[in-house]
Scaffold this motif. Structure first.
Motif, PDB file in Angstrom:
ATOM      1  N   VAL A  82       0.840  -1.196   0.000  1.00  0.00           N
ATOM      2  CA  VAL A  82       0.000   0.000   0.000  1.00  0.00           C
ATOM      3  C   VAL A  82       0.880   1.251   0.000  1.00  0.00           C
ATOM      4  N   GLU A  83       1.913   1.266   0.833  1.00  0.00           N
ATOM      5  CA  GLU A  83       2.831   2.411   0.870  1.00  0.00           C
ATOM      6  C   GLU A  83       3.536   2.595  -0.468  1.00  0.00           C
ATOM      7  N   ALA A  84       3.933   1.498  -1.084  1.00  0.00           N
ATOM      8  CA  ALA A  84       4.650   1.578  -2.362  1.00  0.00           C
ATOM      9  C   ALA A  84       3.758   2.141  -3.471  1.00  0.00           C
ATOM     10  N   LEU A  85       2.464   1.879  -3.395  1.00  0.00           N
ATOM     11  CA  LEU A  85       1.545   2.330  -4.445  1.00  0.00           C
ATOM     12  C   LEU A  85       0.809   3.624  -4.089  1.00  0.00           C
ATOM     13  N   ALA A  86       1.064   4.171  -2.915  1.00  0.00           N
ATOM     14  CA  ALA A  86       0.325   5.344  -2.433  1.00  0.00           C
ATOM     15  C   ALA A  86       0.437   6.543  -3.368  1.00  0.00           C
ATOM     16  N   ALA A  87       1.542   6.702  -4.059  1.00  0.00           N
ATOM     17  CA  ALA A  87       1.744   7.860  -4.927  1.00  0.00           C
ATOM     18  C   ALA A  87       1.099   7.694  -6.303  1.00  0.00           C
ATOM     19  N   GLU A  88       0.635   6.515  -6.632  1.00  0.00           N
ATOM     20  CA  GLU A  88       0.043   6.280  -7.953  1.00  0.00           C
ATOM     21  C   GLU A  88      -1.357   6.898  -8.038  1.00  0.00           C
ATOM     22  N   ARG A  89      -1.649   7.527  -9.150  1.00  0.00           N
ATOM     23  CA  ARG A  89      -2.982   8.098  -9.363  1.00  0.00           C
ATOM     24  C   ARG A  89      -3.996   6.995  -9.592  1.00  0.00           C
ATOM     25  N   GLY A  90      -5.172   7.162  -9.007  1.00  0.00           N
ATOM     26  CA  GLY A  90      -6.258   6.226  -9.239  1.00  0.00           C
ATOM     27  C   GLY A  90      -6.183   4.951  -8.416  1.00  0.00           C
ATOM     28  N   VAL A  91      -5.230   4.860  -7.503  1.00  0.00           N
ATOM     29  CA  VAL A  91      -5.094   3.665  -6.675  1.00  0.00           C
ATOM     30  C   VAL A  91      -5.499   4.017  -5.251  1.00  0.00           C
ATOM     31  N   THR A  92      -6.531   3.352  -4.739  1.00  0.00           N
ATOM     32  CA  THR A  92      -6.965   3.571  -3.364  1.00  0.00           C
ATOM     33  C   THR A  92      -7.164   2.225  -2.676  1.00  0.00           C
ATOM     34  N   PHE A  93      -7.051   2.230  -1.371  1.00  0.00           N
ATOM     35  CA  PHE A  93      -7.208   1.015  -0.575  1.00  0.00           C
ATOM     36  C   PHE A  93      -8.105   1.316   0.613  1.00  0.00           C
ATOM     37  N   ALA A  94      -8.822   0.311   1.084  1.00  0.00           N
ATOM     38  CA  ALA A  94      -9.613   0.410   2.307  1.00  0.00           C
ATOM     39  C   ALA A  94      -8.919  -0.423   3.373  1.00  0.00           C
ATOM     40  N   GLU A  95      -8.678   0.168   4.536  1.00  0.00           N
ATOM     41  CA  GLU A  95      -8.033  -0.581   5.619  1.00  0.00           C
ATOM     42  C   GLU A  95      -9.057  -1.532   6.227  1.00  0.00           C
ATOM     43  N   VAL A  96      -8.728  -2.833   6.254  1.00  0.00           N
ATOM     44  CA  VAL A  96      -9.658  -3.822   6.785  1.00  0.00           C
ATOM     45  C   VAL A  96      -9.114  -4.543   8.009  1.00  0.00           C
ATOM     46  N   TRP A  97      -7.843  -4.330   8.301  1.00  0.00           N
ATOM     47  CA  TRP A  97      -7.309  -4.824   9.565  1.00  0.00           C
ATOM     48  C   TRP A  97      -6.294  -3.812  10.042  1.00  0.00           C
ATOM     49  N   PRO A  98      -6.082  -3.735  11.354  1.00  0.00           N
ATOM     50  CA  PRO A  98      -5.231  -2.674  11.910  1.00  0.00           C
ATOM     51  C   PRO A  98      -3.817  -2.710  11.360  1.00  0.00           C
ATOM     52  N   VAL A  99      -3.260  -1.533  11.208  1.00  0.00           N
ATOM     53  CA  VAL A  99      -1.875  -1.429  10.761  1.00  0.00           C
ATOM     54  C   VAL A  99      -0.951  -1.970  11.847  1.00  0.00           C
ATOM     55  N   ARG A 100      -1.348  -1.821  13.120  1.00  0.00           N
ATOM     56  CA  ARG A 100      -0.561  -2.361  14.222  1.00  0.00           C
ATOM     57  C   ARG A 100      -0.399  -3.862  13.991  1.00  0.00           C
ATOM     58  N   VAL A 101       0.805  -4.345  14.086  1.00  0.00           N
ATOM     59  CA  VAL A 101       1.076  -5.746  13.766  1.00  0.00           C
ATOM     60  C   VAL A 101       1.538  -6.500  14.992  1.00  0.00           C
ATOM     61  N   ASP A 102       1.380  -7.803  14.954  1.00  0.00           N
ATOM     62  CA  ASP A 102       1.883  -8.683  15.994  1.00  0.00           C
ATOM     63  C   ASP A 102       3.387  -8.756  15.829  1.00  0.00           C
ATOM     64  N   ARG A 103       4.125  -8.128  16.717  1.00  0.00           N
ATOM     65  CA  ARG A 103       5.579  -8.048  16.586  1.00  0.00           C
ATOM     66  C   ARG A 103       6.268  -9.393  16.817  1.00  0.00           C
ATOM     67  N   SER A 104       5.505 -10.404  17.227  1.00  0.00           N
ATOM     68  CA  SER A 104       6.113 -11.731  17.385  1.00  0.00           C
ATOM     69  C   SER A 104       6.367 -12.390  16.037  1.00  0.00           C
ATOM     70  N   LEU A 105       5.780 -11.840  14.982  1.00  0.00           N
ATOM     71  CA  LEU A 105       6.004 -12.392  13.646  1.00  0.00           C
ATOM     72  C   LEU A 105       7.296 -11.818  13.088  1.00  0.00           C
ATOM     73  N   LYS A 106       8.243 -12.662  12.860  1.00  0.00           N
ATOM     74  CA  LYS A 106       9.554 -12.223  12.376  1.00  0.00           C
ATOM     75  C   LYS A 106       9.441 -11.534  11.021  1.00  0.00           C
ATOM     76  N   GLY A 107      10.234 -10.496  10.846  1.00  0.00           N
ATOM     77  CA  GLY A 107      10.314  -9.827   9.571  1.00  0.00           C
ATOM     78  C   GLY A 107       9.376  -8.644   9.417  1.00  0.00           C
ATOM     79  N   LEU A 108       8.466  -8.451  10.374  1.00  0.00           N
ATOM     80  CA  LEU A 108       7.574  -7.304  10.277  1.00  0.00           C
ATOM     81  C   LEU A 108       8.151  -6.132  11.050  1.00  0.00           C
ATOM     82  N   PRO A 109       7.869  -4.901  10.609  1.00  0.00           N
ATOM     83  CA  PRO A 109       8.387  -3.727  11.307  1.00  0.00           C
ATOM     84  C   PRO A 109       7.796  -3.559  12.679  1.00  0.00           C
TER      85      PRO A 109
END
Length: 109
Positions: A82-109
């Motif tokens: 979503v962040e990578a495509l945010a600057a593209e015209r005509g591309v929109t997204f609806a948030e369906v789950w929280p951006v806050r992530v389970d930090r126990s999952l390796k590799g996530l920020p």
């Protein structure tokens, strides 16, 4: 069809207006049914979800996916995509789950 980075396939569609491609994401069993809010048919199959929760092996690696419980349901996209495509015209997204992530999952920020 041709593969796209192991995350799905591009399908060329017939068009009189030039090239037209559709992206078809891979199906991944990442829906956490217990933490999601879902309505079910009498058979127990999921009719729809009003709140999504995801988990499971491989969640940290995916950027786009569909879930088998919702065969005709939406495609899901990671925050990274979503962040990578945010600057593209005509591309929109609806948030369906929280951006806050389970930090126990390796590799996530």
């Amino acid at each position: 069809m041709r593969r796209y980075c192991g995350r799905g396939e591009f399908a060329e569609l017939p068009s009189d207006d030039g090239e037209l491609w559709m992206f078809v994401p891979h199906v991944r069993d990442l829906l956490d049914e217990a933490r999601s809010c879902v309505a079910r048919f009498d058979s127990g199959r999921i009719m729809y979800a009003t709140r999504y929760a995801f988990g499971g092996a491989g969640l940290a690696e995916v950027t786009t996916f569909r879930v088998p419980q919702l065969a005709t349901g939406p495609a899901f996209f990671s925050g990274r995509l979503v962040e990578a495509l945010a600057a593209e015209r005509g591309v929109t997204f609806a948030e369906v789950w929280p951006v806050r992530v389970d930090r126990s999952l390796k590799g996530l920020p």
